[in-house]
Design a protein around this motif. Structure first.
Motif, PDB file in Angstrom:
ATOM      1  N   ASP A  18      39.866  49.196  44.259  1.00  0.00           N
ATOM      2  CA  ASP A  18      38.624  48.429  44.104  1.00  0.00           C
ATOM      3  C   ASP A  18      37.494  49.299  43.576  1.00  0.00           C
ATOM      4  O   ASP A  18      36.706  48.859  42.733  1.00  0.00           O
ATOM      5  CB  ASP A  18      38.218  47.790  45.436  1.00  0.00           C
ATOM      6  N   LYS A  82      39.243  39.337  41.622  1.00  0.00           N
ATOM      7  CA  LYS A  82      40.060  39.443  42.838  1.00  0.00           C
ATOM      8  C   LYS A  82      41.322  40.267  42.576  1.00  0.00           C
ATOM      9  O   LYS A  82      41.711  41.091  43.398  1.00  0.00           O
ATOM     10  CB  LYS A  82      40.446  38.056  43.326  1.00  0.00           C
ATOM     11  N   ASN A  83      41.961  40.056  41.439  1.00  0.00           N
ATOM     12  CA  ASN A  83      43.194  40.779  41.105  1.00  0.00           C
ATOM     13  C   ASN A  83      42.958  41.981  40.192  1.00  0.00           C
ATOM     14  O   ASN A  83      43.911  42.546  39.651  1.00  0.00           O
ATOM     15  CB  ASN A  83      44.203  39.822  40.468  1.00  0.00           C
TER      16      ASN A  83
END
Length: 159
Positions: A18, A82-83
């Motif tokens: 992330d 998100k991915n």
């Protein structure tokens, strides 16, 4: 008629996926502080609440491996925060004279079977050359791989 061609590189990163995704997207304007040998500056326009979204614009001044500083004006044409997947479409820039179209695709996927946070970072470029004499954009892809390697090392030091 020219064809869309594709080159890709997959790199293993041990830093938080992330954090790496944020650094290469939302926080890209900070890259020149951490990898000034590759990125001179990044200007980001049209973010929504600090997140990159469809239509977000980027103006990159970067130094490809073995070449002079180049400018690339891009916008996001596909995104899945998100991915950790994004597509940048080049709208203008120094190398667009050689290409009719040029896209950068980034996918950061946690590596299955590991518990140490290792991810696979896949960069691909899809392009259509303006003519058959144009060289493959290998130097640009090498620069992207080097940028990813250096950002991984930087983020690991911060952890």
């Amino acid at each position: 008629m020219a064809q869309i061609q594709k080159l890709e590189v997959v790199h293993e990163a041990k830093c938080c996926p992330d954090k790496l995704y944020r650094m290469l997207t939302r926080d890209a304007s900070q890259l020149s502080k951490y990898i000034p040998n590759l990125v001179e500056s990044v200007e980001i326009t049209a973010t929504r609440e600090g997140e990159v979204c469809l239509g977000t614009g980027f103006v990159w001044k970067f130094m490809p491996v073995g070449g002079p500083t180049m400018i690339s004006k891009e916008k996001i044409t596909a995104v899945d925060n998100k991915n950790r997947s994004i597509t940048y479409t080049v709208m203008e820039g120094d190398f667009m004279g050689d290409f009719n179209s040029f896209n950068f695709n980034l996918d950061i996927t946690p590596k299955s079977g590991t518990t140490d946070g290792t991810s696979l970072v896949k960069w691909s470029v899809e392009y259509e050359k303006s003519n058959e004499d144009v060289a493959e954009p290998v130097g640009i892809l090498k620069s992207i791989e080097l940028m990813t390697t250096e950002m991984n090392l930087h983020l690991l030091k911060q952890a």
